[in-house]
Design a protein around this motif. Sequence first.
Motif, PDB file in Angstrom:
ATOM      1  N   PRO A  25       0.814  -1.229   0.000  1.00 22.33           N
ATOM      2  CA  PRO A  25       0.000   0.000   0.000  1.00 22.33           C
ATOM      3  C   PRO A  25       0.847   1.279   0.000  1.00 22.33           C
ATOM      4  O   PRO A  25       0.698   2.135   0.866  1.00 22.33           O
ATOM      5  CB  PRO A  25      -0.791  -0.133   1.293  1.00 22.33           C
ATOM      6  CG  PRO A  25       0.108  -0.876   2.214  1.00 22.33           C
ATOM      7  CD  PRO A  25       0.841  -1.850   1.328  1.00 22.33           C
ATOM      8  N   THR A  26       1.741   1.403  -0.974  1.00 19.34           N
ATOM      9  CA  THR A  26       2.578   2.594  -1.080  1.00 19.34           C
ATOM     10  C   THR A  26       2.075   3.455  -2.235  1.00 19.34           C
ATOM     11  O   THR A  26       1.835   2.952  -3.322  1.00 19.34           O
ATOM     12  CB  THR A  26       4.045   2.210  -1.335  1.00 19.34           C
ATOM     13  OG1 THR A  26       4.486   1.399  -0.251  1.00 19.34           O
ATOM     14  CG2 THR A  26       4.926   3.429  -1.472  1.00 19.34           C
ATOM     15  N   GLU A  27       1.895   4.739  -1.978  1.00 18.54           N
ATOM     16  CA  GLU A  27       1.471   5.665  -3.028  1.00 18.54           C
ATOM     17  C   GLU A  27       2.711   6.141  -3.789  1.00 18.54           C
ATOM     18  O   GLU A  27       3.723   6.495  -3.178  1.00 18.54           O
ATOM     19  CB  GLU A  27       0.760   6.881  -2.417  1.00 18.54           C
ATOM     20  CG  GLU A  27      -0.635   6.590  -1.933  1.00 18.54           C
ATOM     21  CD  GLU A  27      -1.591   6.243  -3.069  1.00 18.54           C
ATOM     22  OE1 GLU A  27      -1.555   6.880  -4.129  1.00 18.54           O
ATOM     23  OE2 GLU A  27      -2.388   5.303  -2.873  1.00 18.54           O
ATOM     24  N   PRO A  28       2.651   6.169  -5.109  1.00 14.52           N
ATOM     25  CA  PRO A  28       3.804   6.657  -5.883  1.00 14.52           C
ATOM     26  C   PRO A  28       4.005   8.150  -5.666  1.00 14.52           C
ATOM     27  O   PRO A  28       3.050   8.919  -5.471  1.00 14.52           O
ATOM     28  CB  PRO A  28       3.424   6.343  -7.309  1.00 14.52           C
ATOM     29  CG  PRO A  28       1.967   6.101  -7.326  1.00 14.52           C
ATOM     30  CD  PRO A  28       1.562   5.714  -5.955  1.00 14.52           C
ATOM     31  N   LYS A  29       5.252   8.579  -5.734  1.00 20.69           N
ATOM     32  CA  LYS A  29       5.582   9.998  -5.532  1.00 20.69           C
ATOM     33  C   LYS A  29       5.151  10.873  -6.713  1.00 20.69           C
ATOM     34  O   LYS A  29       5.064  12.068  -6.586  1.00 20.69           O
ATOM     35  CB  LYS A  29       7.071  10.137  -5.280  1.00 20.69           C
ATOM     36  CG  LYS A  29       7.489   9.541  -3.954  1.00 20.69           C
ATOM     37  CD  LYS A  29       8.919   9.918  -3.635  1.00 20.69           C
ATOM     38  CE  LYS A  29       9.351   9.282  -2.345  1.00 20.69           C
ATOM     39  NZ  LYS A  29       9.061  10.054  -1.180  1.00 20.69           N
ATOM     40  N   TRP A  30       4.884  10.255  -7.866  1.00 20.18           N
ATOM     41  CA  TRP A  30       4.515  11.063  -9.035  1.00 20.18           C
ATOM     42  C   TRP A  30       3.069  11.533  -8.994  1.00 20.18           C
ATOM     43  O   TRP A  30       2.642  12.332  -9.807  1.00 20.18           O
ATOM     44  CB  TRP A  30       4.775  10.311 -10.331  1.00 20.18           C
ATOM     45  CG  TRP A  30       4.008   9.024 -10.501  1.00 20.18           C
ATOM     46  CD1 TRP A  30       2.716   8.889 -10.866  1.00 20.18           C
ATOM     47  CD2 TRP A  30       4.499   7.716 -10.273  1.00 20.18           C
ATOM     48  NE1 TRP A  30       2.337   7.576 -10.891  1.00 20.18           N
ATOM     49  CE2 TRP A  30       3.432   6.814 -10.544  1.00 20.18           C
ATOM     50  CE3 TRP A  30       5.708   7.180  -9.880  1.00 20.18           C
ATOM     51  CZ2 TRP A  30       3.556   5.442 -10.420  1.00 20.18           C
ATOM     52  CZ3 TRP A  30       5.816   5.818  -9.781  1.00 20.18           C
ATOM     53  CH2 TRP A  30       4.765   4.967 -10.051  1.00 20.18           C
TER      54      TRP A  30
END
Length: 100
Positions: free
Chosen positions: A94-99
């Motif tokens: 469950p990691t959100e991308p930095k872009w």
Amino acid sequence: GTEISFNMLPPRTEVPYFHIHNKNEETYIFLKGAGFYQVDDDCFPIKEGSVVRVAPKGNRGMCNTSDEPMIYIAIQSKENSLEEHTTADGTRIPTEPKWR
């Protein structure tokens, strides 16, 4: 381990030899050009978008019959080294991308 190479075969030329491998299979992905690929006695047309996988002992070679360079990727790895690879091999996190 896997070896990945980006290759070019000039127009109207051929790889000047046939070859086999002792342990490694090869997968070829053709990005540009057209010609023929031969494995043992089986010779067949290849073109942009063709993908060819060859077992180690397959006697292989190719030619470019087009008027443009044949561009292809060759992927070589130990035969059957991905026997346990499946789409279930990965795990979503469950990691959100930095872009975003």
